[in-house]
Design an enzyme around this catalytic site. Structure first.
Site, PDB file in Angstrom:
ATOM      1  N   ASP A  16       0.806  -1.224   0.000  1.00  0.00           N
ATOM      2  CA  ASP A  16       0.000   0.000   0.000  1.00  0.00           C
ATOM      3  C   ASP A  16       0.837   1.272   0.000  1.00  0.00           C
ATOM      4  OD1 ASP A  16      -2.299  -1.577   0.101  1.00  0.00           O
ATOM      5  OD2 ASP A  16      -2.215  -1.663   2.287  1.00  0.00           O
ATOM      6  N   GLY A  18       1.626   3.033  -2.572  1.00  0.00           N
ATOM      7  CA  GLY A  18       1.249   3.950  -3.650  1.00  0.00           C
ATOM      8  C   GLY A  18       1.804   3.487  -4.995  1.00  0.00           C
ATOM      9  N   LYS A  19       2.023   2.160  -5.093  1.00  0.00           N
ATOM     10  CA  LYS A  19       2.574   1.590  -6.332  1.00  0.00           C
ATOM     11  C   LYS A  19       1.681   1.882  -7.522  1.00  0.00           C
ATOM     12  CE  LYS A  19       2.379  -2.430  -4.349  1.00  0.00           C
ATOM     13  NZ  LYS A  19       2.060  -2.083  -2.952  1.00  0.00           N
ATOM     14  N   ASN A  41      -5.496 -10.015  -3.602  1.00  0.00           N
ATOM     15  CA  ASN A  41      -5.137  -9.483  -2.277  1.00  0.00           C
ATOM     16  C   ASN A  41      -4.670  -8.029  -2.430  1.00  0.00           C
ATOM     17  OD1 ASN A  41      -2.872 -10.449  -3.667  1.00  0.00           O
ATOM     18  ND2 ASN A  41      -1.808 -11.202  -1.859  1.00  0.00           N
ATOM     19  N   ALA A  42      -4.165  -7.685  -3.614  1.00  0.00           N
ATOM     20  CA  ALA A  42      -3.702  -6.319  -3.879  1.00  0.00           C
ATOM     21  C   ALA A  42      -4.879  -5.375  -4.077  1.00  0.00           C
ATOM     22  CB  ALA A  42      -2.830  -6.312  -5.133  1.00  0.00           C
ATOM     23  N   GLY A  43      -4.648  -4.106  -3.731  1.00  0.00           N
ATOM     24  CA  GLY A  43      -5.613  -3.056  -4.043  1.00  0.00           C
ATOM     25  C   GLY A  43      -4.805  -1.844  -4.444  1.00  0.00           C
ATOM     26  N   HIS A  44      -4.813  -1.505  -5.717  1.00  0.00           N
ATOM     27  CA  HIS A  44      -4.003  -0.389  -6.218  1.00  0.00           C
ATOM     28  C   HIS A  44      -4.930   0.731  -6.664  1.00  0.00           C
ATOM     29  CE1 HIS A  44      -0.428  -3.303  -7.163  1.00  0.00           C
ATOM     30  NE2 HIS A  44      -0.837  -3.344  -5.917  1.00  0.00           N
ATOM     31  N   THR A 133      -5.927 -11.553   3.579  1.00  0.00           N
ATOM     32  CA  THR A 133      -7.057 -10.872   2.961  1.00  0.00           C
ATOM     33  C   THR A 133      -8.217 -11.841   2.704  1.00  0.00           C
ATOM     34  OG1 THR A 133      -6.136 -11.305   0.776  1.00  0.00           O
ATOM     35  CG2 THR A 133      -5.546  -9.204   1.803  1.00  0.00           C
ATOM     36  N   GLN A 227       1.890  -6.062  -3.167  1.00  0.00           N
ATOM     37  CA  GLN A 227       2.363  -6.196  -1.782  1.00  0.00           C
ATOM     38  C   GLN A 227       3.687  -5.428  -1.633  1.00  0.00           C
ATOM     39  OE1 GLN A 227       1.211  -9.540  -3.352  1.00  0.00           O
ATOM     40  NE2 GLN A 227      -0.659  -8.465  -2.852  1.00  0.00           N
ATOM     41  N   THR A 242       3.036 -12.605   2.688  1.00  0.00           N
ATOM     42  CA  THR A 242       2.144 -13.204   1.702  1.00  0.00           C
ATOM     43  C   THR A 242       2.874 -14.407   1.112  1.00  0.00           C
ATOM     44  OG1 THR A 242       0.667 -12.767  -0.169  1.00  0.00           O
ATOM     45  CG2 THR A 242       2.843 -11.705  -0.246  1.00  0.00           C
ATOM     46  N   GLY A 308     -10.838  -3.035   3.473  1.00  0.00           N
ATOM     47  CA  GLY A 308     -11.404  -1.951   4.272  1.00  0.00           C
ATOM     48  C   GLY A 308     -10.888  -1.925   5.703  1.00  0.00           C
ATOM     49  N   SER A 419       5.672  12.362  -4.098  1.00  0.00           N
ATOM     50  CA  SER A 419       4.237  12.509  -4.319  1.00  0.00           C
ATOM     51  C   SER A 419       3.632  13.339  -3.191  1.00  0.00           C
ATOM     52  CB  SER A 419       3.601  11.121  -4.396  1.00  0.00           C
ATOM     53  OG  SER A 419       2.212  11.206  -4.535  1.00  0.00           O
TER      54      SER A 419
END
Ligand code: GDP
Ligand code: IMO
Ligand code: MG
Length: 430
Positions: A16, A18-19, A41-44, A133, A227, A242, A308, A419
């Site tokens: 997480d 910011g990839k 499992n990722a959330g980008h 996850t 990840q 993971t 979440g 950033s």
């Protein structure tokens, strides 16, 4: 180099970082964007012109329209989740064709049996749980290594596929029932995946060969890690990791490419640290700092993009970044979410660890040291101004410049990208 380099973007912390934002940003300078490991499992998260898109399996080059986005052989793909994600993209007018999205036929498929097993094991583990996850990632990679996995290519031969699932389920049902779950039938496991496969069929191909040829033809490659380094199955904070090779080298084993294909490796880090799930986190803001952690969580909206869950928050860990720099062979660091530190000063920066009378300038990775080592902090002046509008380094408050330069000097590699907001263009190029 006259041509744009082939780059790997890798998480330098616990995920997480910011990839997704960085990959979206750099995709304009690439032809092929490749996810090389992990799964949903990722959330980008990408924010373009105020619109937020969260991607789980689809590579972060998808908003550019003219790129080939590849889900590589080293990924584990839930076909139902992927279809759901594609439907979500279609709803906002993004409809990739097979020229824009390619799924490796060698990629392993996550079926409901993997998810049930992931969740049943976590429920049974009590306090020892990893905090996964629940997406079936671990069980799918176990099957891969155990040589009983299901691959996308297997779906082209329904009889073979059925036999493979039957074989796998014999063992899974023993495990599931021993964990208090009901046994699953071949039909209930297979039917939703086969249905999804019918729509995914045109996108499946030999990803390794396609990416290799693109490289030979002089196309620019951009590899998107999921990840982060400290979640790597071999080099991370084991067993709280993971199940894949998240580090830069993982891109090469996944695609089947020689190491010389890659010219540049960028590690992505927040200007602080977060972690989701269980496991050691030495610079975590806990105890008397818990309130600080809560402020950071609110300011940075640190809630998981996939589950979440509130992310655990802490100070930036230079020894962890030094470890990351070594393990990945980082050329530079992209420092994200610097704006989030606004008003949170004075800022603490972990610069070393002490453990049993010794000082370490890399995070010591043995289980005892991860629990017992004490962070050594330096303190920096914070800043109260809103820096989201800054585009040049010299426009930043002097205290921000000093903090960034201190991180750079102590990690020992340059910070080439800074950033200052979630938007695609909210950056200070250095
Ligand atoms: P990833 O998994 O590494 O792609 O990162 P995530 O998308 O899970 O989490 C990063 C979050 O931070 C997302 O919500 C991004 O929109 C957001 N983000 C990225 N860069 C910045 C930044 O510089 N400032 C702020 N405020 N948010 C950012
Ligand atoms: P991105 O790509 C942060 C964490 C989980 C858990 C551990 C194992 O968005 O950075 P798993 O389901 O993979 O078996 O869970 O890894 N984890 C992540 N943490 N970002 C991620 O992905 C993650 N993917 C898995 O919270 O601690
Ligand atoms: Mg994420």
């Amino acid at each position: 180099m006259s041509q744009e380099p082939n780059r790997i973007i890798v998480g330098a912390q616990w995920g997480d970082e910011g990839k997704g934002k960085l990959v979206d940003r750099l995709a304009s300078r690439a032809d092929v964007v490749v996810r090389y490991q992990g799964g949903a499992n990722a959330g980008h998260t990408l924010v373009v012109e105020g619109r937020k898109t969260v991607l789980h399996l689809v590579p972060s080059g998808i908003l550019h329209g003219d790129k080939l986005n590849v889900i590589g052989p080293g990924c584990v793909v839930d076909p139902v989740a992927l279809l759901h994600e594609l439907d979500g993209l279609a709803a906002v007018g993004i409809n990739p064709t097979p020229d824009h999205l390619l799924i490796a036929r060698q990629a392993h498929v996550i079926l409901s049996m993997h998810q049930h097993l992931d969740r049943a094991r976590e429920a049974a583990a009590g306090d020892a749980k990893i905090g996964t996850t629940g997406r079936g990632i671990g069980p799918a990679y176990e099957d891969l290594v155990a040589r009983r996995g299901i691959r996308f290519g297997d779906f082209f031969d329904p009889a073979y596929l059925r036999a493979r699932v039957e074989f796998s389920l014999q063992e899974k049902n023993v495990l599931l029932t021993s964990l208090g779950m009901s046994a699953l039938s071949v039909d209930e496991v297979l039917a939703p995946a086969e249905l999804a496969f019918e729509r995914l069929r045109p996108f499946i191909g030999d990803a390794g060969a396609v990416v290799s040829k693109a490289h030979r033809d002089g196309r620019v490659l951009l590899f998107e890690g999921a990840q982060g380094t400290m979640l790597d199955v071999l080099h991370g904070t084991y067993p709280f990791v993971t199940s894949s090779s998240t580090i830069a080298a993982g891109a090469l084993t996944s695609l089947g490419l020689g190491p010389k294909v890659v010219h540049e490796i960028i590690g992505v880090s927040k200007a602080y640290t977060t972690r989701v799930g269980s496991g050691p986190f030495p610079t975590e803001m806990v105890g008397v700092e818990a309130e600080w952690g809560e402020r950071l969580r609110q300011a940075g909206r640190e809630f998981g993009a996939t589950t979440g869950r509130p992310r655990r928050c802490g100070w930036l860990d230079v020894p962890a970044l030094r470890y990351s720099a070594r393990i990945n062979g980082l050329d530079s660091i992209a420092l994200m979410k610097t704006d989030v530190l606004q008003g949170l000063g004075p800022l603490k920066l972990c610069v070393a660890y002490t453990f049993r009378g010794q000082t370490f300038d890399e995070l010591p990775m043995t289980p005892e040291a991860l629990v017992e080592a004490s962070p050594v902090y330096e303190t920096f002046e914070g800043f109260d101004a809103d820096i989201t509008g800054c585009r040049r380094f010299r426009d930043l408050p002097a205290s921000v410049q000093r903090y960034v330069e201190a991180v750079e000097a102590r990690v020992g590699i340059p910070i080439t990208f800074l950033s200052v907001g979630p938007g695609r263009d909210e950056n200070v190029d250095r």
